[in-house]
Design a protein around this motif. Structure first.
Motif, short mmCIF file in Angstrom:
data_model
loop_
_atom_site.label_atom_id
_atom_site.label_comp_id
_atom_site.label_asym_id
_atom_site.label_seq_id
_atom_site.Cartn_x
_atom_site.Cartn_y
_atom_site.Cartn_z
N GLU A 428 0.85 -1.19 0.00
CA GLU A 428 0.00 0.00 0.00
C GLU A 428 0.89 1.24 0.00
O GLU A 428 0.56 2.25 -0.60
N ASP A 429 2.01 1.12 0.71
CA ASP A 429 2.92 2.26 0.81
C ASP A 429 3.47 2.66 -0.55
O ASP A 429 3.59 3.84 -0.87
N GLN A 430 3.82 1.63 -1.35
CA GLN A 430 4.35 1.93 -2.69
C GLN A 430 3.28 2.59 -3.55
O GLN A 430 3.55 3.56 -4.25
N TYR A 433 2.66 6.14 -2.39
CA TYR A 433 3.77 7.01 -2.80
C TYR A 433 3.53 7.51 -4.23
O TYR A 433 3.71 8.68 -4.54
N CYS A 434 3.11 6.61 -5.10
CA CYS A 434 2.84 6.99 -6.49
C CYS A 434 1.64 7.92 -6.58
O CYS A 434 1.68 8.94 -7.28
N SER A 443 -1.72 3.09 -13.30
CA SER A 443 -0.36 3.36 -13.77
C SER A 443 0.65 3.02 -12.69
O SER A 443 1.77 2.59 -12.99
N LEU A 447 3.68 0.55 -13.25
CA LEU A 447 5.05 1.03 -13.00
C LEU A 447 5.80 0.06 -12.08
O LEU A 447 6.93 -0.34 -12.35
N ILE A 448 5.15 -0.32 -11.00
CA ILE A 448 5.79 -1.17 -10.01
C ILE A 448 6.07 -2.57 -10.58
O ILE A 448 7.17 -3.11 -10.42
N GLY A 451 8.78 -2.46 -13.17
CA GLY A 451 10.06 -2.29 -12.50
C GLY A 451 10.55 -3.62 -11.95
O GLY A 451 11.71 -3.99 -12.12
N TYR A 452 9.63 -4.35 -11.38
CA TYR A 452 9.95 -5.66 -10.80
C TYR A 452 10.44 -6.63 -11.88
O TYR A 452 11.36 -7.41 -11.66
N LYS A 454 11.75 -5.87 -14.78
CA LYS A 454 12.63 -5.17 -15.71
C LYS A 454 13.78 -6.02 -16.25
O LYS A 454 14.07 -6.03 -17.44
N ARG B 50 -4.32 9.70 2.50
CA ARG B 50 -4.11 8.27 2.78
C ARG B 50 -5.40 7.64 3.25
O ARG B 50 -6.06 8.14 4.14
N VAL B 88 9.45 5.29 0.31
CA VAL B 88 9.51 3.85 0.02
C VAL B 88 10.41 3.55 -1.17
O VAL B 88 10.65 4.41 -2.02
N PRO B 91 11.74 -0.94 -6.57
CA PRO B 91 12.79 -1.59 -7.35
C PRO B 91 12.52 -1.54 -8.85
O PRO B 91 11.38 -1.70 -9.28
N GLY B 92 13.56 -1.30 -9.60
CA GLY B 92 13.45 -1.33 -11.05
C GLY B 92 12.86 -0.08 -11.67
O GLY B 92 12.76 0.02 -12.89
N VAL B 93 12.44 0.86 -10.85
CA VAL B 93 11.89 2.11 -11.38
C VAL B 93 12.82 3.25 -10.99
O VAL B 93 13.02 3.51 -9.80
#
Ligand SMILES: Nc1ncnc2c1ncn2[C@@H]1O[C@H](COP(=O)(O)OP(=O)(O)O)[C@@H](O)[C@H]1O
Ligand SMILES: [Mg+2]
Lengths: 481, 251
Positions: A428-430, A433-434, A443, A447-448, A451-452, A454, B50, B88, B91-93
């Motif tokens: 949820e934090d990730q 953050y976006c 999106s 994105l996440i 990235g994972y 990649k 949040r 946070v 990874p990969g971004v």
């Protein structure tokens, strides 16, 4: 989490994009499987006697075998007598050029975004298109043949290059290898064949697109790629199927043969119909893929992006026979809703100083189950063998499962094997953050996830990497909530 | 710009904010101080949207809009930026890719065209200078393996890129040595102008030597119990929070 749920609703109700059928007149075998059906298929294709014999031998072998039960997947019993083993779009005459191909067929591929006619103008990719059981068109043939490269349908290869087919067919995946390979060897219909001569670097991506169209039809294609000494080829396979309530069987065999100093790069973007949200329908994908690094300093690299199918059972493997040969396996396997995937690789080190590398990224969402199964086997004479395996799992939500089954067999003390595994969750934090940076939830997930994945996506040819990224995002949209 | 009236919020069954009133005008810097656990981060989280926090009362007006009605991404697009206390890892971004996505979605919301690669790069170079950040850091996976200082500096870089109207900095000083603190504060100061505002959340007055606030508020048990100018921060530094606590209990 009301917003999350809403996005989830919206997206999971999204339809499988390629789920249409086309009214093509087909030429079919009757349902069921027996020696006569095998003969029927062979006769339909005007095959030489040796190939019919090979099929019959495979069929008899298959009858003695039983379906494997060890994969971490469950599905109802398959009635092999309830499947149609041969279905070909009716062509009045065999096309000599693209202009003679049934316009319906060309339209079919256009819907997939593969324009066979336009393809000629796009540089860089030669396409062999297979619908149901038959290869309907291969593009860029002339240009390739100037270099001595053979790229054609399997049936054509049997006619035009019987000596090559005879020599290499079953040389990497013997007919008795496993239940589905034996079945394929008995009833395979078509597929692609590719030969790269000594020292030739294939200047374009070779690509095959498979599509299942007819109902109750199994698709059993066979791909054989032979890279002669010092040659190089990059090959891409893509696939789709219509949405149907009943499950359809797909059991392919892919054999790669790399001679001394040759390199084969094989990429797959698998997007068979995964079934609906309740788990109804979808393709059973039972595939045997194996590469043989026969010569010294040869290299085989598998890259797969697996997003479709109700069930995936697939372990693209490398036999590292030549000294200093290299095997690689890069995989992203995504499962959502009720999909089940049991996939991974085998790296068999036989030669000295052989190296292998495994990067597996599993992503599970919904109620799906995603298993990585990998074997690294270092044989006695494989001194200084090295392997590095990285197996990561990403979970979305808490109703899905991720499993890792690594098997390591070392018979030579000089081997160096490293295995790393991680499991993580999209937090949820990730996501927040976006969101806080103005990026919407869909999106953010894309994105996440990209990235994972990649490290694997980077292995794909440029033009397909973009497609694969979109596909990943589409498969997973709204899965966090 | 921002007008908070009697804001109350809870998480789970726990009431954390008990009626906050706060008005922030363009051009101002407000510091929110208070002992650990007093609800500072909660206030920042509620303002940025949040979902875990449930607003149980009060209202928030942001530039004429009902802020609490907006989704978190729309709040960001309207100009709210939060520098996280704990950024946070993704990874990969890379930060670059992340900022490209963010900036273009914000621009789309505002009816502007996506920035082309060249203009984006130009903007990035300019902002990099502002916070003295190295491009190699921006090419790496977002916050992965960053030091505490690098994370905070990266937050301020993102702030510079997105040019918010209201920036909320949550404990941006924590985990920074004095040099890093100076660089970060310097960046924030350069971004200040008469059209934007900043809320600096901290429980040490140290940061306020570098980012000088117009107003200081003390948050305690979910309420603003004291407001003043920057001298209040110095007083707190000298006397500690116990002084406020006893004052509150007496009253
Ligand atoms: N997710 C959460 N679940 C339960 N309690 C929380 C949560 N987040 C914060 N709290 C509690 O709310 C209170 C205020 O926390 P916080 O806003 O982080 O304070 P500060 O930032 O001022 O240190 C604390 O008592 C904290 O324990
Ligand atoms: Mg805090």
């Amino acid at each position: 989490m009301s917003k999350g749920n809403q996005v989830l609703e919206e997206i999971t109700s999204k339809e499988y994009e390629h789920g249409w059928t086309v009214n093509l007149e087909t030429d079919e075998a009757p349902k069921g499987l027996n020696e006569d059906i095998v003969r029927f298929i062979s006769a339909k294709k005007n095959e030489p006697e040796w190939l019919l014999e090979w099929r019959l031998k495979s069929f008899r072998q298959w009858q003695k075998m039983t379906e494997p039960k060890w994969p971490n997947v469950t599905y109802p019993v398959i009635n092999y007598q309830d499947i149609i083993y041969y279905s070909a779009p009716k062509q009045k005459v065999k096309p000599n050029s693209l202009d003679e191909v049934d316009p319906e067929l060309i339209k079919t591929f256009e819907k997939l975004g593969i324009s066979l006619t336009e393809q000629k103008r796009l540089t860089g990719v030669a396409v062999d298109a297979v619908i149901d059981s038959v290869s309907v068109a291969t593009t860029f043939k002339e240009k390739l043949s100037e270099l001595g490269i053979i790229f054609c349908s399997f049936s054509e290869a049997v006619k035009e290059h019987p000596e090559l087919v005879k020599k290499y067919l079953g040389s990497v995946v013997p007919m008795s290898d496993n239940y589905f390979a034996a079945l394929n060897s008995a009833v395979f219909s078509d597929g692609s064949f590719c030969y790269i001569p000594k020292g030739v670097r294939c200047p374009m991506e070779l690509s095959t697109y498979f599509r299942i169209n007819a109902a109750n039809t199994g698709q059993f294609e066979r791909t054989l790629i032979v890279a002669d000494e010092g040659s190089y080829v990059s090959y891409l396979e893509g696939c789709t199927a219509p949405m149907r309530d009943e499950n359809q069987l797909h059991a392919a065999v892919v054999e790669l043969y790399a001679m001394k100093g040759a390199e084969i790069k094989y990429s797959t973007v698998q997007n068979w119909y995964p079934g609906d949200k309740e788990g109804k329908g979808g393709i059973y994908n039972f595939v045997t893929k194996r590469g043989l690094c026969a010569g010294d300093h040869s290299k085989i690299s598998w890259t797969q992006v697996e997003t479709g199918s109700a069930i995936t059972w697939k372990y693209p493997s490398c036999i590292l026979k030549g000294d200093y040969s290299v095997g690689e396996f890069y995989s992203v396997a995504v499962t959502n809703n009720y999909q089940q995937a049991d996939t991974g690789t085998k790296m068999i080190h036989i030669g000295k100083n052989t190296r292998s590398r495994i990067v597996s990224k599993g992503i599970s969402a919904g109620k799906s189950q995603n298993s990585y199964r990998g074997q690294v086997h270092v044989m006695k004479r494989a001194t200084n063998a090295r392997n590095h395996s990285q197996c990561d799992s990403l979970l979305m939500g808490d109703q899905c499962g991720a499993h890792t089954f690594p098997y390591i067999d070392v018979e030579n003390n000089s081997a160096r094997i490293e295995h790393e595994a991680t499991t993580s969750k999209i937090g949820e934090d990730q996501i927040f953050y976006c969101l806080q940076r103005g990026i919407d939830e869909e999106s953010a997930v894309a994105l996440i996830v990209n990235g994972y994945a990649k490290e694997v996506l980077n292995q794909l040819p440029m033009e397909f990497a973009v497609e694969a990224q979109k596909l990943l995002a589409l498969t997973l949209e709204g899965s966090v909530g | 710009m921002l007008n908070i009236k009697n804001l109350q919020a809870k998480i789970g069954e726990k009431q954390i904010l008990n009626g906050i009133d706060l008005k922030v005008n363009a051009g101002e810097v407000h510091a929110i101080m208070g002992p650990n656990g007093s609800g500072k981060s909660t206030l920042a989280s509620v303002l940025s949207g949040r979902e875990e926090y449930e607003v149980t009362g009060g209202e928030v007006d942001f530039l004429g809009k009902d802020l609490l009605e907006l989704s978190p991404e729309d709040r960001a697009r309207e100009g709210i930026f939060m520098a996280f206390q704990y950024p946070v890892e993704i990874p990969g971004v890379s930060t670059i890719n992340f900022m490209k996505t963010a900036l273009n979605q914000i621009r789309e919301y505002r009816g502007q065209q996506a920035l082309d690669a060249v203009s984006f790069l130009q903007l990035m170079k300019e902002k990099m200078k502002l916070v003295a950040i190295d491009q190699s850091l921006l090419n790496r996976s977002l916050n992965e393996g960053f030091s505490g200082g690098e994370k905070k500096r990266n937050e301020i870089f993102q702030m510079a890129m997105l040019e918010p109207k209201l920036a909320i900095l949550d404990e941006t000083d924590s985990g920074l040595d004095i040099d890093a603190l100076r660089i970060v504060a310097n960046g924030v100061n350069k971004l200040r102008n008469k059209n934007n505002a900043t809320i600096v959340v901290t429980h040490y007055q140290r940061l306020l030597d570098y980012i000088v606030p117009d107003y200081v508020h003390v948050l305690y048990k979910g309420k603003i119990v004291k407001s003043g100018t920057k001298e209040l921060a110095l007083e707190l530094e000298a006397k500690g929070y116990d002084w406020i606590k006893s004052e509150v209990t007496v009253a």
